[in-house]
Design a protein around this motif. Structure first.
Motif, PDB file in Angstrom:
ATOM      1  N   UNK A  14     -10.938  -3.662  -5.251  1.00  0.00           N
ATOM      2  CA  UNK A  14      -9.754  -4.450  -4.944  1.00  0.00           C
ATOM      3  C   UNK A  14      -9.797  -4.931  -3.507  1.00  0.00           C
ATOM      4  N   UNK A  15      -9.468  -6.208  -3.308  1.00  0.00           N
ATOM      5  CA  UNK A  15      -9.517  -6.805  -1.970  1.00  0.00           C
ATOM      6  C   UNK A  15      -8.125  -7.327  -1.621  1.00  0.00           C
ATOM      7  N   UNK A  16      -7.581  -6.864  -0.517  1.00  0.00           N
ATOM      8  CA  UNK A  16      -6.280  -7.279   0.006  1.00  0.00           C
ATOM      9  C   UNK A  16      -5.189  -7.119  -1.058  1.00  0.00           C
ATOM     10  N   UNK A  17      -4.636  -8.200  -1.597  1.00  0.00           N
ATOM     11  CA  UNK A  17      -3.605  -8.052  -2.617  1.00  0.00           C
ATOM     12  C   UNK A  17      -4.095  -7.257  -3.809  1.00  0.00           C
ATOM     13  N   UNK A  18      -5.360  -7.432  -4.186  1.00  0.00           N
ATOM     14  CA  UNK A  18      -5.937  -6.654  -5.272  1.00  0.00           C
ATOM     15  C   UNK A  18      -6.010  -5.180  -4.941  1.00  0.00           C
ATOM     16  N   UNK A  19      -6.289  -4.855  -3.690  1.00  0.00           N
ATOM     17  CA  UNK A  19      -6.274  -3.468  -3.212  1.00  0.00           C
ATOM     18  C   UNK A  19      -4.875  -2.886  -3.343  1.00  0.00           C
ATOM     19  N   UNK A  20      -3.858  -3.644  -2.936  1.00  0.00           N
ATOM     20  CA  UNK A  20      -2.483  -3.172  -3.020  1.00  0.00           C
ATOM     21  C   UNK A  20      -2.086  -2.892  -4.466  1.00  0.00           C
ATOM     22  N   UNK A  21      -2.539  -3.724  -5.404  1.00  0.00           N
ATOM     23  CA  UNK A  21      -2.224  -3.524  -6.818  1.00  0.00           C
ATOM     24  C   UNK A  21      -2.810  -2.222  -7.357  1.00  0.00           C
TER      25      UNK A  21
ATOM     26  N   UNK B 181       2.411   0.378  -8.853  1.00  0.00           N
ATOM     27  CA  UNK B 181       1.090  -0.219  -8.929  1.00  0.00           C
ATOM     28  C   UNK B 181       0.336   0.291 -10.146  1.00  0.00           C
ATOM     29  N   UNK B 182      -0.972   0.027 -10.174  1.00  0.00           N
ATOM     30  CA  UNK B 182      -1.791   0.438 -11.321  1.00  0.00           C
ATOM     31  C   UNK B 182      -2.128   1.927 -11.283  1.00  0.00           C
ATOM     32  N   UNK B 183      -1.925   2.580 -10.142  1.00  0.00           N
ATOM     33  CA  UNK B 183      -2.117   4.019 -10.050  1.00  0.00           C
ATOM     34  C   UNK B 183      -3.558   4.478 -10.024  1.00  0.00           C
ATOM     35  N   UNK B 184      -4.472   3.614  -9.696  1.00  0.00           N
ATOM     36  CA  UNK B 184      -5.887   3.993  -9.633  1.00  0.00           C
ATOM     37  C   UNK B 184      -6.286   4.524  -8.261  1.00  0.00           C
ATOM     38  N   UNK B 185      -5.426   4.334  -7.261  1.00  0.00           N
ATOM     39  CA  UNK B 185      -5.640   4.888  -5.928  1.00  0.00           C
ATOM     40  C   UNK B 185      -4.363   5.592  -5.478  1.00  0.00           C
ATOM     41  N   UNK B 186      -4.519   6.634  -4.649  1.00  0.00           N
ATOM     42  CA  UNK B 186      -3.369   7.323  -4.064  1.00  0.00           C
ATOM     43  C   UNK B 186      -2.962   6.536  -2.815  1.00  0.00           C
ATOM     44  N   UNK B 187      -2.246   5.434  -3.060  1.00  0.00           N
ATOM     45  CA  UNK B 187      -1.971   4.469  -1.994  1.00  0.00           C
ATOM     46  C   UNK B 187      -0.541   3.960  -2.129  1.00  0.00           C
TER      47      UNK B 187
ATOM     48  N   UNK C 121     -11.397   7.196   3.054  1.00  0.00           N
ATOM     49  CA  UNK C 121     -11.456   5.815   3.535  1.00  0.00           C
ATOM     50  C   UNK C 121     -12.792   5.156   3.196  1.00  0.00           C
ATOM     51  N   UNK C 122     -12.735   3.855   2.989  1.00  0.00           N
ATOM     52  CA  UNK C 122     -13.953   3.095   2.700  1.00  0.00           C
ATOM     53  C   UNK C 122     -14.756   2.833   3.953  1.00  0.00           C
TER      54      UNK C 122
ATOM     55  N   UNK D  10     -11.855   6.248  -4.439  1.00  0.00           N
ATOM     56  CA  UNK D  10     -11.564   7.361  -5.343  1.00  0.00           C
ATOM     57  C   UNK D  10     -12.489   7.210  -6.529  1.00  0.00           C
ATOM     58  N   UNK D  11     -13.502   8.074  -6.624  1.00  0.00           N
ATOM     59  CA  UNK D  11     -14.495   7.941  -7.681  1.00  0.00           C
ATOM     60  C   UNK D  11     -15.209   6.614  -7.561  1.00  0.00           C
ATOM     61  N   UNK D  12     -15.071   5.774  -8.588  1.00  0.00           N
ATOM     62  CA  UNK D  12     -15.725   4.464  -8.583  1.00  0.00           C
ATOM     63  C   UNK D  12     -14.725   3.338  -8.320  1.00  0.00           C
ATOM     64  N   UNK D  13     -13.557   3.684  -7.758  1.00  0.00           N
ATOM     65  CA  UNK D  13     -12.554   2.676  -7.414  1.00  0.00           C
ATOM     66  C   UNK D  13     -12.527   2.508  -5.900  1.00  0.00           C
ATOM     67  N   UNK D  14     -12.720   1.271  -5.463  1.00  0.00           N
ATOM     68  CA  UNK D  14     -12.826   0.964  -4.034  1.00  0.00           C
ATOM     69  C   UNK D  14     -11.764  -0.080  -3.677  1.00  0.00           C
ATOM     70  N   UNK D  15     -11.210   0.025  -2.482  1.00  0.00           N
ATOM     71  CA  UNK D  15     -10.242  -0.978  -2.057  1.00  0.00           C
ATOM     72  C   UNK D  15     -10.268  -1.186  -0.560  1.00  0.00           C
ATOM     73  N   UNK D  16      -9.936  -2.406  -0.140  1.00  0.00           N
ATOM     74  CA  UNK D  16      -9.899  -2.736   1.284  1.00  0.00           C
ATOM     75  C   UNK D  16      -8.979  -3.923   1.521  1.00  0.00           C
ATOM     76  N   UNK D  17      -8.352  -3.960   2.696  1.00  0.00           N
ATOM     77  CA  UNK D  17      -7.603  -5.140   3.112  1.00  0.00           C
ATOM     78  C   UNK D  17      -8.511  -6.180   3.758  1.00  0.00           C
ATOM     79  N   UNK D  18      -9.764  -5.856   4.008  1.00  0.00           N
ATOM     80  CA  UNK D  18     -10.653  -6.753   4.744  1.00  0.00           C
ATOM     81  C   UNK D  18     -11.227  -7.842   3.837  1.00  0.00           C
TER      82      UNK D  18
END
Length: 517
Positions: A346-353, A371-377, A416-417, A430-438
């Motif tokens: 997930x990137x930016x808005x996708x990360x937030x989701x 959110x989708x609950x795939x990250x503790x965010x 953190x990524x 988290x596992x194979x789920x990655x996210x960033x605002x960058x």
């Protein structure tokens, strides 16, 4: 070696590239002209008075501009600057847009609100163009949409309104691949007022395929009917696909780029979700530069089933697009993919989701949303926008990117990524789920290859091997050189130089005028 040309002596020369339609080829033609002139030693700069796009980049001076102007700046050998795109509209819905002036968001406006800003914005546009003309030999201006939108002429800042205010000669480009280009070119001139028509100096045909001798009689007739020559016929080239002007050209279930054969034995299949208010869609293009990585935009849940990696890109309306994700069934498909161990980025808005909670009283006004609950965010939107170009480290290698978002992370319980140079941790794994605002992070070559190796392992693609030596910046540079080569080979550069040197055309006939019948 610089070519001796009168364009290198003195400052203030400029012209406007207008188009018969959106996506007619204005952005790429401006980039090609800029690169061609820069290679001849001309000090050239791009300019787009007003842009409407959710694809933007952060400039060195801490603002944001349309990505197309950043690409055009690169064609000139320049860093992106708010001078090149002083007014940017970022659509958040069908009726409202965020208004960005000189790189900073100032308001959310609808069409009526925007009219109230026009006097102020005309001054901003005039000042920035005058400043560029004083600092560069040539400024190549890009219009917006089409100058034939006569219902918008009174408030126009970027097309004939700009040309009239700055006394610019205008070339009109049309996309022949869509069909009807001769009618488009003639009609664009015909509906303008005589005063606007007087500035139209000629035409350019874009995306031509076939035998030029078959087109030539039509171009001759166009000249006879309008008194204006065609200065170039630019061929269709499939290899030009990086840095699209905006997300309108991004259709669901369409491939991104032209993937090269895999370096190893396996392909890696990437499903990038085409959100309704997608922003910075160009982030996924770095993945498509990798041999053996097949990237497709998807808008149907069935296309997630066979994907090795799912990418949730940025969004200008995160909460609204998250609701669409749920209505479309894509949210369930992404969650099921992740529960099977499938990688998700997930990137930016996708990360937030991907997080557990979004608190948004700013963009949507919907308050607390799951959110989708795939990250503790947990993310909370703030009125002020984060705008930053940042460097850091991930996977033990240097990375860089830029941030454009209202969301602030108020809690993250995952690893953190990456770590920014300022010491802050960023992103989540988290596992194979990655996210960033960058944004732009995937253009860091070594990081992208290490991430793809991780993705391939999680996806069970043991035969996928990231190709060594893939360099996104070099690929972008090669595309800019290809654009310049096309201009050099298919454009009347002597006529262009004469037009720039002489300024606005004289003695051109007025044809039938829709504004003045």
């Amino acid at each position: 070696m610089p070519v001796d040309t009168p364009l290198r002596s003195g400052a203030g020369k400029a012209l406007l590239i207008a188009g018969t339609t959106s996506d007619a080829g204005k952005s790429v033609l401006v980039a090609g002209l800029c690169r061609s002139l820069a290679r001849r030693g001309v000090r050239v700069a791009p300019f787009k008075a007003q842009n409407m796009s959710n694809n933007s980049v952060v400039t060195l001076d801490g603002g944001e501009i349309g990505r197309a102007q950043a690409l055009q700046a690169a064609a000139c050998g320049l860093e992106p600057s708010v001078r090149f795109n002083p007014v940017l509209l970022k659509p958040g819905s069908d009726r409202t847009s965020q208004l960005v002036v000189r790189g900073r968001a100032v308001s959310s406006v609808n069409a009526v609100d925007y009219i109230e800003y026009r006097a102020q914005l005309r001054t901003v546009v005039a000042e920035e163009l005058a400043s560029l003309r004083s600092d560069f030999d040539v400024v190549i201006c890009e219009g917006a949409g089409s100058p034939a939108e006569i219902n918008l002429r009174a408030t126009d800042l970027a097309n004939m309104g700009l040309a009239r205010a700055a006394n610019l000669p205008v070339l009109v480009v049309g996309d022949i691949d869509r069909g009807g280009v001769l009618a488009h070119l003639f009609g664009t001139v015909a509906v303008l007022s005589p005063e606007d028509q007087a500035l139209i100096a000629g035409f350019v045909v874009n995306k031509f395929r076939g035998d030029l001798s078959l087109l030539a009689p039509g171009l001759d007739q166009l000249t006879a009917m309008t008194g204006r020559p065609t200065l170039g016929v630019i061929p269709f080239v499939q290899d030009l696909w990086l840095d699209a002007e905006d997300s309108l050209g991004v259709s669901g279930d369409a491939p991104v780029g032209r993937p090269g054969s895999p370096f190893g034995d396996d392909w890696l299949r990437v499903a990038a979700i085409r959100l309704p208010r997608i922003s910075n869609s160009t982030d996924v293009e770095a993945l498509a530069c990798e041999p053996g990585v097949a990237v497709h935009w998807v808008s149907d849940p069935s296309r997630i089933q066979d994907a090795d990696l799912v990418v949730l890109p940025g969004s200008k309306s995160t909460v609204s697009d998250l609701a669409w994700l749920r209505r479309s069934g894509l949210a369930d498909a992404v969650i099921a993919h992740a529960k099977r161990g499938g990688p998700v980025v997930g990137i930016c808005g996708g990360y937030q989701m991907l997080g557990s909670v979004i608190v948004d009283e700013v963009e949507s006004g919907n308050g607390t949303v799951a959110g989708l609950g795939l990250l503790d965010l947990e993310v909370e939107f703030a009125p002020t926008k984060v705008l930053a170009r940042i460097r850091g480290e991930a996977y033990g290698v240097p990375v860089s990117g830029y941030e454009i978002h209202h969301g602030r992370v108020r809690h993250s319980g995952d690893r953190p990524l990456l770590h920014a140079d300022n010491g802050a941790s960023e992103g989540s794994v988290r596992g194979a789920v990655y996210g960033t605002h960058w944004h732009g992070l995937l253009e860091s070559n070594r990081f992208r290859q290490l991430l793809l190796a991780d993705v391939a392992e999680h996806a069970g693609r043991s035969g996928f091997v990231p190709a060594p030596g893939t360099d996104v910046a070099n690929i972008r540079g090669a595309q800019l050189d290809l654009l310049a080569d096309l201009v050099d080979q298919n454009f009347d550069l002597d006529a262009l130089e004469s037009l720039l040197a002489s300024g606005t055309p004289t003695g051109l006939p007025t044809i039938c005028s829709g504004l003045n019948p």
